[in-house]
Write a protein that holds these residues in place. Sequence first.
Motif, PDB file in Angstrom:
ATOM      1  N   ALA A  19       0.833  -1.197   0.000  1.00  0.00           N
ATOM      2  CA  ALA A  19       0.000   0.000   0.000  1.00  0.00           C
ATOM      3  C   ALA A  19       0.869   1.249   0.000  1.00  0.00           C
ATOM      4  N   VAL A  20       0.488   2.227  -0.799  1.00  0.00           N
ATOM      5  CA  VAL A  20       1.141   3.533  -0.808  1.00  0.00           C
ATOM      6  C   VAL A  20       0.203   4.500  -0.093  1.00  0.00           C
ATOM      7  N   ILE A  21       0.719   5.169   0.908  1.00  0.00           N
ATOM      8  CA  ILE A  21      -0.093   6.101   1.674  1.00  0.00           C
ATOM      9  C   ILE A  21      -0.209   7.399   0.886  1.00  0.00           C
ATOM     10  N   ARG A  22      -1.435   7.775   0.594  1.00  0.00           N
ATOM     11  CA  ARG A  22      -1.686   9.017  -0.130  1.00  0.00           C
ATOM     12  C   ARG A  22      -1.876  10.138   0.885  1.00  0.00           C
ATOM     13  N   HIS A  23      -1.084  11.181   0.721  1.00  0.00           N
ATOM     14  CA  HIS A  23      -1.165  12.293   1.667  1.00  0.00           C
ATOM     15  C   HIS A  23      -1.094  13.614   0.910  1.00  0.00           C
ATOM     16  N   HIS A  24      -1.780  14.602   1.439  1.00  0.00           N
ATOM     17  CA  HIS A  24      -1.830  15.916   0.799  1.00  0.00           C
ATOM     18  C   HIS A  24      -0.758  16.837   1.344  1.00  0.00           C
ATOM     19  N   GLU A  25      -0.403  16.674   2.599  1.00  0.00           N
ATOM     20  CA  GLU A  25       0.602  17.527   3.221  1.00  0.00           C
ATOM     21  C   GLU A  25       1.993  16.948   2.938  1.00  0.00           C
ATOM     22  N   LYS A  26       2.912  17.811   2.533  1.00  0.00           N
ATOM     23  CA  LYS A  26       4.275  17.378   2.222  1.00  0.00           C
ATOM     24  C   LYS A  26       5.033  17.030   3.504  1.00  0.00           C
ATOM     25  N   LYS A  27       5.926  16.024   3.390  1.00  0.00           N
ATOM     26  CA  LYS A  27       6.786  15.692   4.522  1.00  0.00           C
ATOM     27  C   LYS A  27       7.763  16.845   4.725  1.00  0.00           C
ATOM     28  N   PRO A  28       8.102  17.155   5.948  1.00  0.00           N
ATOM     29  CA  PRO A  28       7.922  16.336   7.148  1.00  0.00           C
ATOM     30  C   PRO A  28       6.575  16.495   7.844  1.00  0.00           C
ATOM     31  N   GLY A  29       5.559  17.038   7.179  1.00  0.00           N
ATOM     32  CA  GLY A  29       4.204  17.071   7.737  1.00  0.00           C
ATOM     33  C   GLY A  29       3.454  15.813   7.323  1.00  0.00           C
ATOM     34  N   GLY A  30       2.193  15.721   7.695  1.00  0.00           N
ATOM     35  CA  GLY A  30       1.345  14.622   7.262  1.00  0.00           C
ATOM     36  C   GLY A  30       1.286  13.421   8.185  1.00  0.00           C
ATOM     37  N   LEU A  31       1.696  13.576   9.427  1.00  0.00           N
ATOM     38  CA  LEU A  31       1.701  12.445  10.352  1.00  0.00           C
ATOM     39  C   LEU A  31       0.298  11.855  10.543  1.00  0.00           C
ATOM     40  N   ARG A  32      -0.716  12.701  10.641  1.00  0.00           N
ATOM     41  CA  ARG A  32      -2.077  12.204  10.885  1.00  0.00           C
ATOM     42  C   ARG A  32      -2.508  11.244   9.784  1.00  0.00           C
ATOM     43  N   GLU A  33      -2.227  11.565   8.521  1.00  0.00           N
ATOM     44  CA  GLU A  33      -2.613  10.698   7.411  1.00  0.00           C
ATOM     45  C   GLU A  33      -1.884   9.356   7.477  1.00  0.00           C
ATOM     46  N   VAL A  34      -0.643   9.389   7.900  1.00  0.00           N
ATOM     47  CA  VAL A  34       0.120   8.141   8.035  1.00  0.00           C
ATOM     48  C   VAL A  34      -0.469   7.288   9.148  1.00  0.00           C
ATOM     49  N   LEU A  35      -0.702   7.872  10.312  1.00  0.00           N
ATOM     50  CA  LEU A  35      -1.245   7.104  11.441  1.00  0.00           C
ATOM     51  C   LEU A  35      -2.647   6.579  11.141  1.00  0.00           C
ATOM     52  N   ASP A  36      -3.451   7.360  10.446  1.00  0.00           N
ATOM     53  CA  ASP A  36      -4.809   6.919  10.103  1.00  0.00           C
ATOM     54  C   ASP A  36      -4.796   5.716   9.158  1.00  0.00           C
ATOM     55  N   HIS A  37      -3.722   5.564   8.408  1.00  0.00           N
ATOM     56  CA  HIS A  37      -3.613   4.447   7.458  1.00  0.00           C
ATOM     57  C   HIS A  37      -3.496   3.097   8.181  1.00  0.00           C
ATOM     58  N   PHE A  38      -2.896   3.099   9.367  1.00  0.00           N
ATOM     59  CA  PHE A  38      -2.643   1.858  10.108  1.00  0.00           C
ATOM     60  C   PHE A  38      -3.623   1.744  11.268  1.00  0.00           C
ATOM     61  N   GLU A  39      -4.471   0.736  11.231  1.00  0.00           N
ATOM     62  CA  GLU A  39      -5.529   0.578  12.237  1.00  0.00           C
ATOM     63  C   GLU A  39      -5.001   0.278  13.634  1.00  0.00           C
ATOM     64  N   VAL A  41      -1.935   0.864  14.977  1.00  0.00           N
ATOM     65  CA  VAL A  41      -0.775   1.635  15.425  1.00  0.00           C
ATOM     66  C   VAL A  41      -1.235   2.717  16.388  1.00  0.00           C
ATOM     67  N   GLU A  42      -0.623   2.700  17.568  1.00  0.00           N
ATOM     68  CA  GLU A  42      -1.001   3.673  18.588  1.00  0.00           C
ATOM     69  C   GLU A  42      -0.058   4.865  18.627  1.00  0.00           C
ATOM     70  N   GLU A  43       1.190   4.659  18.200  1.00  0.00           N
ATOM     71  CA  GLU A  43       2.168   5.748  18.232  1.00  0.00           C
ATOM     72  C   GLU A  43       3.158   5.578  17.081  1.00  0.00           C
ATOM     73  N   PRO A  44       3.754   6.682  16.611  1.00  0.00           N
ATOM     74  CA  PRO A  44       4.661   6.627  15.469  1.00  0.00           C
ATOM     75  C   PRO A  44       5.869   5.717  15.663  1.00  0.00           C
TER      76      PRO A  44
END
Length: 148
Positions: A19-39, A41-44
């Motif tokens: 799976a490729v995580i689709r995110h709108h915010e450029k890194k190093p932002g976008g943590l919320r979209e990454v965490l939401d992708h994994f059911e 995962v409680e912490e980065p």
Amino acid sequence: DDDPGYEDADTIEDSLGIAVIRHHEKKPGGLREVLDHFENVEEPSQLCMVGDRLLTDVVFGNLHGMLTVHTLPLCEGQENKKDNKVARVVRTVENKMLYGDWWGGRLIWKYKLGHKFWKGDDECPLVLKEDSMELGVLKIAEEKKEEL
């Protein structure tokens, strides 16, 4: 947008089966979209960021406490002709600064970030090998580590 309509993301998913995580915010932002992708995962720190860019992928992971793995780009030559030209130049400079034989590069290698779960190279080395030969940047990284 680097991938309009996520066509490249779809191609990578079909080719590699990941799976490729689709995110709108450029890194190093976008943590919320990454965490939401994994059911589950409680912490980065439960994640590993794998990427070919030091100032985006690796910094993103390190800022959020993830284990990070720096790789070579997925594509080279003609396959990589659509790569962002600025990103290609910056990637080259980043790699030369980190892996180059200059006083700053050597200082960087002496400093290690701790990680909540990974206990370090002594217990679990992260250097990959293929047919008993270390790959590209990883080979350079290991040589620099041995020099220190």
